[in-house]
Scaffold this active site. Structure first.
Site, short mmCIF file in Angstrom:
data_model
loop_
_atom_site.label_atom_id
_atom_site.label_comp_id
_atom_site.label_asym_id
_atom_site.label_seq_id
_atom_site.Cartn_x
_atom_site.Cartn_y
_atom_site.Cartn_z
N CYS A 89 6.06 6.75 45.90
CA CYS A 89 5.59 5.53 45.86
C CYS A 89 6.24 4.56 46.56
O CYS A 89 7.57 4.72 47.33
CB CYS A 89 5.49 5.17 44.43
N HIS A 130 14.95 8.31 39.66
CA HIS A 130 13.93 8.81 38.77
C HIS A 130 12.82 7.49 39.08
O HIS A 130 13.63 6.27 38.91
CB HIS A 130 13.94 9.04 37.79
N CYS A 131 11.69 7.42 39.03
CA CYS A 131 10.74 6.44 39.00
C CYS A 131 10.10 6.36 37.68
O CYS A 131 9.81 7.14 36.97
CB CYS A 131 9.92 6.62 40.12
N HIS A 146 16.14 13.11 45.65
CA HIS A 146 17.31 12.81 45.21
C HIS A 146 18.18 13.08 46.36
O HIS A 146 19.11 12.06 46.43
CB HIS A 146 17.80 13.51 43.77
N CYS A 157 4.05 8.79 40.79
CA CYS A 157 5.15 9.00 41.87
C CYS A 157 5.92 10.29 41.72
O CYS A 157 6.08 10.75 40.37
CB CYS A 157 6.23 7.76 42.05
N HIS A 194 10.59 16.59 44.82
CA HIS A 194 11.24 15.87 43.87
C HIS A 194 12.84 15.65 44.17
O HIS A 194 13.49 14.73 44.36
CB HIS A 194 11.12 16.19 42.46
N GLU A 195 13.45 17.02 44.08
CA GLU A 195 14.92 17.26 44.58
C GLU A 195 15.15 16.69 45.67
O GLU A 195 16.25 16.16 45.95
CB GLU A 195 15.30 18.53 44.15
#
Length: 169
Positions: A169, A144-145, A138, A150, A134-135
């Site tokens: 996604c 963010h989604c 970025h 996702c 996740h990071e």
């Protein structure tokens, strides 16, 4: 830094994290990336700034310390046992600057033991890898989604980490 400019990922892990755990996080993350991943076990978070009146450490100051160093093209991921927060936010699982050169991930709230549950090393590691990915999203420029399927879906609790998708996604 965009995804096409990420040439390598270096993980830094402080001494408070079990070596087997961090090695497994690096191995599983490496299996998902097309760039080399390296582990450096060093005390990168020893000078963390504690948030005033809280038993948490300032995520932004730790991120700045990592983002200011490192080789071009290499993303530095700091893994820490410290519980992280922001002045205006109760806690964060991780932190990264969009298109930056570094990210941090706290393993404190990813551990089932933090919630009084039995140890589950596989779940603990899976959560850590999900937060690292996740990071890294970025760092590669993603926001963010709104799609819970996702990995970039914003997680405000550990249950959301467990339920959201593991891919982009």
């Amino acid at each position: 830094m965009t995804a096409s400019h990420i040439e390598a990922v270096t993980f830094l892990a402080g001494g408070q994290l079990p070596r087997a755990l961090i090695e497994e996080v690096v191995a599983r993350t490496s299996a998902r990336l097309a760039v080399p991943c390296r582990l450096h076990v060093e005390s990168w978070d020893a000078h963390a700034t504690q948030l005033n009146g809280r038993d948490q450490f300032d995520a932004d100051s730790l991120l700045l310390s990592l983002d200011a160093t490192g080789a071009p093209g290499t993303v530095r991921i700091g893994l820490t046992a410290h519980d992280l927060g922001l002045a205006l936010f109760t806690f964060v699982f991780g932190r990264a600057k969009k298109n930056g050169r570094a990210a941090i991930v706290s393993l404190a709230r990813l551990d089932p033991g933090h919630y009084g549950l039995a140890p589950d090393p596989d779940l603990y590691t899976s959560r850590a890898v999900t937060e690292v990915m996740h990071e890294l999203g970025h760092v590669a420029g993603l926001a963010h989604c709104n799609d819970m399927g996702c990995i970039m879906y914003f997680a405000t609790n550990v249950e959301t980490i467990d339920l959201r998708g593991t891919g982009f996604c």
